[in-house]
Design a protein around this motif. Sequence first.
Motif, PDB file in Angstrom:
ATOM      1  N   SER A  96     -25.901   1.431-122.402  1.00 48.63           N
ATOM      2  CA  SER A  96     -27.045   2.058-123.084  1.00 48.63           C
ATOM      3  C   SER A  96     -27.860   2.785-122.041  1.00 48.63           C
ATOM      4  CB  SER A  96     -27.949   1.007-123.729  1.00 48.63           C
ATOM      5  OG  SER A  96     -27.260   0.322-124.738  1.00 48.63           O
ATOM      6  N   ARG A 153     -31.535   4.592-122.077  1.00 49.78           N
ATOM      7  CA  ARG A 153     -32.701   4.859-122.933  1.00 49.78           C
ATOM      8  C   ARG A 153     -33.896   5.288-122.094  1.00 49.78           C
ATOM      9  NH1 ARG A 153     -31.530  -0.098-126.336  1.00 49.78           N
ATOM     10  NH2 ARG A 153     -29.397   0.357-127.012  1.00 49.78           N
ATOM     11  N   LEU A 188     -24.202   8.805-129.521  1.00 47.52           N
ATOM     12  CA  LEU A 188     -23.242   7.804-129.035  1.00 47.52           C
ATOM     13  C   LEU A 188     -22.029   8.555-128.478  1.00 47.52           C
ATOM     14  CD1 LEU A 188     -22.434   4.699-129.019  1.00 47.52           C
ATOM     15  CD2 LEU A 188     -21.176   5.212-131.092  1.00 47.52           C
ATOM     16  N   ASP A 219     -24.566   4.474-125.681  1.00 50.14           N
ATOM     17  CA  ASP A 219     -25.577   5.155-126.488  1.00 50.14           C
ATOM     18  C   ASP A 219     -26.623   5.765-125.579  1.00 50.14           C
ATOM     19  OD1 ASP A 219     -28.296   3.492-126.606  1.00 50.14           O
ATOM     20  OD2 ASP A 219     -26.657   2.026-126.666  1.00 50.14           O
TER      21      ASP A 219
END
Length: 352
Positions: free
Chosen positions: A153, A155, A210, A224
């Motif tokens: 991930s 972010r 994704l 992601d």
Amino acid sequence: MTLRVGLIGAGVMGGDHARTLSRHVAGATVAAVTDIDPSRADQLAAELGATPLASAEDLIAAQDVDAVIIASHDAAHATQVLACIEAGKPVLCEKPLAPTSAECERIIDAQRRRGLGALVSVGFMRRFHPSFTAMKLQVDARSLGEPVLVLGSHRNVSSYPTGGSDGTLSNSAVHDIDTAAWLLGSVVVEVEWFAARQSALVTDRQDPQLIHLRSANGVLASIDLFLNAQYGYDVRYEVVCERGNLRLRPPALVDTDRDGVSGHSLHPDWRGFFADAYRLELTSWVERVTQGRPSELATAEDGLRSTLVAEALIQSRQEGKPVRVRRSTVDEGQPSLMPNAVVEQPERWSHT
Ligand code: ISE
């Protein structure tokens, strides 16, 4: 010898590099700074006792600049890196090396023709994050058997810089592309892009996205990217192996229990999360330039490979289907493209 470094780009990342270099890295000093906004260059130069210069060209040509860090806008990278090669000066360029593979190939060609060895390094700093380094050592040693799957991930609180949906791929996902290839010791050969449900808080790009990356040795990485995730800067990675998993540890100093909640606080952006990695990366670059020390630093060829994969993801986004990554000119005729890569033909993308 003290390496006199010139900095191009005195923004968020340039400022961070310059401060880290002058406070924490032995054997180097920030000698000159330039920025398209001269007041930013003046301010940073005054803070660090460096000379503000009017342009990137002046800085690259300056007699008292031995090596260059490029932290300008992505679109300016190729021209500036080419000028450093022409001047015969080592350069650490922030990622991406350039947003297009054609520019990266020009850089590699120019470096080859100049004949001074590898002048160009690329700022994929995750390679120096202590937890990523520990994961890689275990993957290389196959201590848990073969890696079979990578889950990641990436972010951010809010997207930076601007750049739309493709910008997420060319500016941010390049980190994950390099991470997957570096961790697995095998380049990415096939990709597929997916849209998640759109966040109603975001208008400038598809967010989250994704991506699926298939490495030459058959491992699938599913990552992601949510660049406006609001809650904090967060990077998570897990390498699933045949006999266990390796998980990245967040760089938190302390866990806090308060008001019925237990946990660690999150950094507002990548500078805090990767502070150790940036320091180690700069140290390694300076040692490599001044003493010829071997380094995990990404090369211009690695920069090209990650941009090629980002381009394939952009194509997959446009066409809505898996895309084979174009093989780079530097890798023509090579069965394996990274150290430790398993030499075998990748299987076709399999949905079964
Ligand atoms: C930014 O440009 C970076 O380099 C950060 O490391 C990354 O996490 C972020 O997504 C990029 O926008």
